[in-house]
Design an enzyme around this catalytic site. Structure first.
Site, PDB file in Angstrom:
ATOM      1  NE  ARG A  31      -3.959  -1.914   2.408  1.00  0.00           N
ATOM      2  CZ  ARG A  31      -4.203  -2.389   3.621  1.00  0.00           C
ATOM      3  NH1 ARG A  31      -3.706  -1.789   4.685  1.00  0.00           N
ATOM      4  NH2 ARG A  31      -4.938  -3.457   3.790  1.00  0.00           N
ATOM      5  NE  ARG A  44     -10.372   7.536  -2.120  1.00  0.00           N
ATOM      6  CZ  ARG A  44     -11.658   7.773  -1.978  1.00  0.00           C
ATOM      7  NH1 ARG A  44     -12.289   8.572  -2.817  1.00  0.00           N
ATOM      8  NH2 ARG A  44     -12.357   7.217  -1.005  1.00  0.00           N
ATOM      9  CE1 TYR A 158     -12.775  -7.848   2.222  1.00  0.00           C
ATOM     10  CE2 TYR A 158     -11.108  -9.213   1.159  1.00  0.00           C
ATOM     11  CZ  TYR A 158     -11.457  -8.217   2.063  1.00  0.00           C
ATOM     12  OH  TYR A 158     -10.481  -7.589   2.793  1.00  0.00           O
TER      13      TYR A 158
END
Length: 364
Positions: A31, A44, A158
Site C-alpha cells: 500500500r 481522492r 469477501y
C-alpha cells in the site's frame, strides 16, 4: 517473457526475487500508494469513491507514481484493488463510507456460484490493463512494476461475507456445510486469477504477487485444501506461459505453514512474511526445502508510529537477523508485514527506506 535486468536502471528488486547477489537489500511497501500521503488524499477528495480512482488509468498511474517521487523505492506496484475480479463477475462492488468494500450481489446460495459469470479479463478488466501500460510508460526503465491479485480464498471470503468481516462465520460455514460448492467457487476464481495475472504480465508487469489476506484464518488442513492448493494452481498456470516471471505468495499469518509453501511442486519465487514470524527462523525453515526461495518482509507496520530512532533500530534488527541466518543479504526483499496504515507519518517511511539501503549495503 523473462525479466530483462539489463533494461532496468535499478534491477535490484528483480535480482532479489531470483535470489541473485545484490549490492543492498531492496525495499518496497505494501500500500505504498495510499492515504498516508497528502498528495493521494488530495486526489481522492475530488472523487466519488475509491472505485472511481481504480477505474481511471490516468489517475491510477498518478497515485502509483506518488510514493516513487518521495522515496527511493526499488519497485512500483500497480494501484488497483483485490476485488476487481468479483466486481467483473457481477457482484457489484462498492465502497461504503467508513465500512470498506461491499457487494450488492453477494453469494448467499449455491445457485449463485453455478451461475457466476466468468470474466473476460481483456474486456471486463481492460481498465486495469490500461493502467499497467500507462504506468510502464511513465516508469520508463527506472524500476520494475509489480502486478497483483487477491488469492481465490481471500476473494471468496469477501464474496460470501458480502464485505469485510470480524469472525468470518459465513465463509467458514460454507467450507464446512458446502465443501463441493466452495471448491467450485475456488476453481472458478483460480481460473479468473490466472487469466488476470497472465494478462497483467502481457501488459507489462515484471513480477506478480498473490495476496492471501485471509488464508491465515483457517486451520492447517483447510488452509491447504481451500487456499494453498488453489494458489499453487495459479502459479502452475502462470509458469506454464511465463516460466521466468517471479511470483510472490503472501499469506498473512502463514508462519506455521512455511514448510507447506516451500515444498510445493509449483512453488513461488518469493514467500511474503507478516510480522508474527521471526525472519531468521523463517529463512532457516525455508532453506530446508529450497534455499533459492526469497523472503519478503517483515516489519510490523505499527513500528512506523514510533520515533525515527526506533524505526531505524527495528529495521536494522530484521536486516541483522536475516544476514545471520542466511550468511548474506541475498534473497531478501524488505517490506512491511502487511499494508501501511493511513495515519503513518511519511517522514518515517523515508527513514525506513534509507536505513534499509544504507545499512544492508554495509553488512552485505
Amino acid at each position: 517473457m523473462t525479466p530483462n535486468l539489463k533494461m532496468l536502471n535499478n534491477d535490484t528488486f528483480l535480482k532479489a526475487t531470483l535470489s541473485q547477489d545484490v549490492d543492498y537489500t531492496p525495499v518496497w511497501i505494501m500500500r505504498q500508494a495510499g492515504r498516508y500521503l497528502p498528495e493521494y488524499r488530495k486526489i481522492r477528495e475530488n472523487l466519488r469513491d475509491f472505485l472511481d480512482l481504480c477505474k481511471n488509468p490516468e489517475l491510477a498511474t498518478e497515485v502509483t507514481m506518488q510514493p516513487l517521487r518521495r522515496f527511493n523505492l526499488d519497485a512500483a506496484i500497480l494501484f488497483s484493488d483485490i476485488l476487481t475480479i468479483p466486481d467483473a463477475m457481477g457482484l457489484g462492488l462498492y465502497f461504503a463510507e467508513g465500512e470498506g468494500p461491499k457487494f450488492t450481489n453477494p453469494i448467499t446460495e449455491p445457485s449463485h456460484i453455478t451461475n457466476l459469470k466468468q470474466p473476460d479479463v481483456y474486456t471486463d478488466l481492460k481498465y486495469v490493463l490500461d493502467t499497467v501500460k500507462s504506468i510502464k510508460s511513465e516508469l520508463g526503465n527506472k524500476i520494475p512494476l509489480i502486478g497483483f491479485s487477491g488469492s481465490p480464498f481471500t476473494l471468496a471470503t469477501y464474496m460470501i461475507e458480502g464485505g469485510s468481516s470480524k469472525n468470518f462465520s459465513k465463509i467458514k460455514s460454507w467450507l464446512y456445510q458446502n465443501p463441493e460448492m466452495s471448491h467450485l467457487l475456488l476453481d472458478k476464481l483460480s481460473d479468473a486469477v490466472s487469466d488476470y495475472l497472465i494478462a497483467q504480465i502481457k501488459s507489462g508487469v515484471d513480477v506478480v504477487q498473490i495476496f492471501d489476506t485471509w488464508g491465515g484464518i483457517l486451520n492447517t488442513e483447510y488452509y491447504i485444501n481451500f487456499s494453498l492448493n488453489y494458489m499453487e494452481k495459479i502459479i502452475k498456470n502462470i509458469k506454464a506461459k511465463y516460466p521466468n516471471i517471479p511470483i510472490i505468495l503472501f499469506t498473512k499469518n502463514s508462519g506455521l505453514w512455511l514448510d507447506k509453501i516451500a515444498s510445493l511442486e509449483s512453488r513461488p519465487n518469493v514467500i511474503g512474511l507478516d510480522w508474527t514470524c521471526d525472519i531468521d527462523k523463517a529463512r532457516l525453515d525455508i532453506n530446508k526445502y529450497n534455499s533459492n526461495i526469497a523472503i519478503q518482509g517483515n516489519l510490523d507496520p505499527c513500528v512506523l508510529y514510533a520515533d525515527k530512532d526506533v524505526v531505524k533500530k527495528e529495521v536494522i534488527k530484521i536486516l541483522d537477523k536475516y544476514k545471520e541466518a542466511n550468511g548474506s543479504i541475498k534473497g531478501h526483499i524488505f517490506n512491511l508485514g502487511h499494508g501501511i496504515h493511513p495515519t503513518i507519518n511519511p517522514d518515517n517511511v523515508a527513514v525506513l527506506v534509507d536505513t534499509v539501503h544504507e545499512y544492508s549495503a554495509k553488512i552485505k
